[in-house]
Design a protein around this motif. Sequence first.
Motif, mmCIF file in Angstrom:
data_model
loop_
_atom_site.group_PDB
_atom_site.id
_atom_site.type_symbol
_atom_site.label_atom_id
_atom_site.label_comp_id
_atom_site.label_asym_id
_atom_site.label_seq_id
_atom_site.Cartn_x
_atom_site.Cartn_y
_atom_site.Cartn_z
ATOM 1 N N VAL A 118 25.281 45.835 22.807
ATOM 2 C CA VAL A 118 26.500 45.034 22.999
ATOM 3 C C VAL A 118 26.178 43.783 23.834
ATOM 4 C CG1 VAL A 118 28.743 44.997 24.171
ATOM 5 C CG2 VAL A 118 28.136 46.937 22.709
ATOM 6 N N ALA A 119 25.287 43.937 24.821
ATOM 7 C CA ALA A 119 24.954 42.817 25.712
ATOM 8 C C ALA A 119 24.352 41.626 24.972
ATOM 9 C CB ALA A 119 24.000 43.304 26.807
ATOM 10 N N LYS A 120 23.817 41.887 23.796
ATOM 11 C CA LYS A 120 23.154 40.812 23.044
ATOM 12 C C LYS A 120 24.082 40.089 22.082
ATOM 13 C CE LYS A 120 18.693 43.136 23.296
ATOM 14 N NZ LYS A 120 17.908 44.179 22.617
ATOM 15 N N ILE A 121 25.310 40.574 21.941
ATOM 16 C CA ILE A 121 26.247 39.960 20.989
ATOM 17 C C ILE A 121 26.724 38.611 21.524
ATOM 18 C CG2 ILE A 121 28.568 40.200 19.995
ATOM 19 C CD1 ILE A 121 28.014 43.207 19.775
ATOM 20 N N LYS A 122 26.846 37.646 20.634
ATOM 21 C CA LYS A 122 27.281 36.300 20.994
ATOM 22 C C LYS A 122 28.688 36.346 21.598
ATOM 23 C CE LYS A 122 27.613 31.652 19.044
ATOM 24 N NZ LYS A 122 29.075 31.512 18.784
ATOM 25 N N GLY A 123 28.874 35.696 22.736
ATOM 26 C CA GLY A 123 30.183 35.682 23.381
ATOM 27 C C GLY A 123 30.273 36.697 24.505
ATOM 28 N N VAL A 124 29.416 37.722 24.481
ATOM 29 C CA VAL A 124 29.402 38.732 25.547
ATOM 30 C C VAL A 124 28.689 38.161 26.768
ATOM 31 C CG1 VAL A 124 28.489 40.979 26.258
ATOM 32 C CG2 VAL A 124 29.581 40.723 24.017
ATOM 33 N N LYS A 125 29.378 38.105 27.895
ATOM 34 C CA LYS A 125 28.820 37.534 29.116
ATOM 35 C C LYS A 125 28.191 38.615 29.988
ATOM 36 C CE LYS A 125 30.134 33.567 27.914
ATOM 37 N NZ LYS A 125 29.077 32.732 27.364
ATOM 38 N N GLU A 126 28.632 39.849 29.791
ATOM 39 C CA GLU A 126 28.228 40.922 30.700
ATOM 40 C C GLU A 126 28.570 42.262 30.046
ATOM 41 O OE1 GLU A 126 29.984 40.019 34.458
ATOM 42 O OE2 GLU A 126 29.639 42.040 35.235
ATOM 43 N N ALA A 127 27.676 43.246 30.166
ATOM 44 C CA ALA A 127 27.953 44.591 29.635
ATOM 45 C C ALA A 127 27.285 45.597 30.554
ATOM 46 C CB ALA A 127 27.418 44.736 28.212
ATOM 47 N N ALA A 128 28.082 46.520 31.128
ATOM 48 C CA ALA A 128 27.529 47.484 32.075
ATOM 49 C C ALA A 128 28.002 48.889 31.750
ATOM 50 C CB ALA A 128 27.964 47.117 33.499
ATOM 51 N N ALA A 129 27.093 49.867 31.823
ATOM 52 C CA ALA A 129 27.458 51.282 31.697
ATOM 53 C C ALA A 129 28.099 51.715 33.016
ATOM 54 C CB ALA A 129 26.218 52.119 31.407
ATOM 55 N N ILE A 130 29.217 52.445 32.931
ATOM 56 C CA ILE A 130 29.966 52.795 34.143
ATOM 57 C C ILE A 130 30.399 54.261 34.143
ATOM 58 C CG2 ILE A 130 30.864 50.493 34.673
ATOM 59 C CD1 ILE A 130 33.403 51.188 33.094
ATOM 60 N N THR A 131 30.706 54.784 35.333
ATOM 61 C CA THR A 131 31.299 56.123 35.457
ATOM 62 C C THR A 131 32.804 56.013 35.228
ATOM 63 O OG1 THR A 131 31.797 55.910 37.819
ATOM 64 C CG2 THR A 131 29.620 56.746 37.234
ATOM 65 N N GLY A 132 33.472 57.154 35.080
ATOM 66 C CA GLY A 132 34.921 57.168 34.918
ATOM 67 C C GLY A 132 35.339 57.301 33.468
ATOM 68 N N PRO A 133 36.601 56.983 33.151
ATOM 69 C CA PRO A 133 37.126 57.259 31.803
ATOM 70 C C PRO A 133 36.544 56.389 30.691
ATOM 71 C CG PRO A 133 38.810 56.241 33.194
ATOM 72 C CD PRO A 133 37.647 56.547 34.079
ATOM 73 N N TYR A 134 35.894 55.302 31.035
ATOM 74 C CA TYR A 134 35.266 54.453 30.016
ATOM 75 C C TYR A 134 33.760 54.480 30.228
ATOM 76 C CZ TYR A 134 40.097 53.103 30.190
ATOM 77 O OH TYR A 134 41.458 53.161 30.227
ATOM 78 N N ASP A 135 33.010 54.205 29.165
ATOM 79 C CA ASP A 135 31.557 54.305 29.254
ATOM 80 C C ASP A 135 30.883 52.958 29.480
ATOM 81 O OD1 ASP A 135 31.645 57.099 28.815
ATOM 82 O OD2 ASP A 135 31.959 56.734 26.688
ATOM 83 N N ILE A 136 31.459 51.902 28.914
ATOM 84 C CA ILE A 136 30.891 50.566 29.065
ATOM 85 C C ILE A 136 32.026 49.591 29.353
ATOM 86 C CG2 ILE A 136 29.589 48.703 27.923
ATOM 87 C CD1 ILE A 136 28.430 50.766 26.015
#
Lengths: 75, 75, 75, 75, 75, 75, 75, 75
Positions: free
Chosen positions: G22-40
């Motif tokens: 996802v981090a490499k997709i055009k327009g994506v400024k930032e993508a981080a794996a996270i804890t909690g109810p969402y994964d990214i």
Amino acid sequence: MVTVYILINCTAGKTLSAAKKVAKIKGVKEAAAITGPYDIIVKAEAADLKDLGEFVIEQIQAVEGVERTMTCVAV
Amino acid sequence: MVTVYILINCTAGKTLSAAKKVAKIKGVKEAAAITGPYDIIVKAEAADLKDLGEFVIEQIQAVEGVERTMTCVAV
Amino acid sequence: MVTVYILINCTAGKTLSAAKKVAKIKGVKEAAAITGPYDIIVKAEAADLKDLGEFVIEQIQAVEGVERTMTCVAV
Amino acid sequence: MVTVYILINCTAGKTLSAAKKVAKIKGVKEAAAITGPYDIIVKAEAADLKDLGEFVIEQIQAVEGVERTMTCVAV
Amino acid sequence: MVTVYILINCTAGKTLSAAKKVAKIKGVKEAAAITGPYDIIVKAEAADLKDLGEFVIEQIQAVEGVERTMTCVAV
Amino acid sequence: MVTVYILINCTAGKTLSAAKKVAKIKGVKEAAAITGPYDIIVKAEAADLKDLGEFVIEQIQAVEGVERTMTCVAV
Amino acid sequence: MVTVYILINCTAGKTLSAAKKVAKIKGVKEAAAITGPYDIIVKAEAADLKDLGEFVIEQIQAVEGVERTMTCVAV
Amino acid sequence: MVTVYILINCTAGKTLSAAKKVAKIKGVKEAAAITGPYDIIVKAEAADLKDLGEFVIEQIQAVEGVERTMTCVAV
């Protein structure tokens, strides 16, 4: 033009009166009291996203009984 | 005749007393305090959807300690 | 006459095509792809609750890409 | 160094003013008002988990209009 | 003997102090402040379900800052 | 005796058939298809919590179309 | 220009690999794996809402392991 | 040392077997099948956040029947 659907939760006992007041706000095309996890559903139109932020926050959230609003933007 | 199940959240500490009061409301067939994301589950009957709206909003939501109600209509 | 709003979740990548198909179903007055926790919002009308159950379950849920539907009945 | 994303819900009508105040807190790298189930999203950095607990709880939750915070830790 | 896990939401700013008070309640084996959608997680033991209802509702919900509790029963 | 309410989500299109099958399971007192975030609501009785775990998991979850069950224990 | 935050849920075991793609997709400024109810969590920019719909649906949802996306529009 | 609580959802019918397998994973201190919105609750320890990401994602999510995990970090 931005079209949004706003799902509203109300303080217990305030749904019907809040729905009537929300329906009269400028830009609101439709407001209905509903069953399920939300109490009111609203369809509204705003000129742009900035307008939307101020519209939702300042007008609908100021209605007595409106506790939470969740805005879904038509794409 | 419309049959509904109503999932209720209560103010902390009010579940047991609210469940007893809700159980006495006309149209309520059953009211039980439960574990999990909701505090009380109610089974109720109303003549029609209009009656339901007024029944839920005016009677159950007026019980002290009832914070939110979510109505699920049997289909 | 029963008016309902149906909040739909789709399989990843199927929202736009599913919204177009749902919009053509008899009884559907409006279907829009939206941002937020739901992917499509639908406004529909059914003759009564029995009709609604069969309408929602058999027609909308049969559309390719529709994963979950949550029906909210206008009261 | 721990990086966290904090999803914030605000009291109705307080989102814009709260977002501005949260943005000025030490450690907060970014704070934006958003549509959907949360009202503000924050990116912040803390020295460690203990610091995070005290940072989130004592600084952000003290801002007027902040009702709930949900912290997601980057892993 | 019934073992339960209780997921607690607190008023903003009250998590750490509430966790300390909850930890001292009879039957509570463990209480930790956590990130994510809940603020405190508790492991507790009760003699039976009736005891659980009264234990959860009367003791934990009486702690200042405890806003909602969700009880999950080990099976 | 333990009384539980089980909120069930079904695969799209399977609600009505699953509700009929669940209604025939031993211990199930009532099973109704509903609107809102859950598809079926079940009232059931089990001898104790151990029985409940095996009852819910082995019988109801084995019904075709049952995707998720959430058990709420009457207290 | 529209700025959005996208909360992503992944198939179990696919979070880290999906976040990298996802981090490499055009327009994506930032993508981080996270804890909690969402994964990214993703921060992205699109030219307008139409672009956003097609951007989110066609690019991010096509990444292997991405199960659900929830888009929150900065206002 | 990082302590986490992991709330797990399982494929229908897989909860008990998954709980047994998860309990044997290195770092898992406790794993219990529970009622309510989650199927298993796990207490685990990891050396640091990086270890946690790999621990959760690679070990627990690889267990058959584990559909979603939500990690809550003790603070």
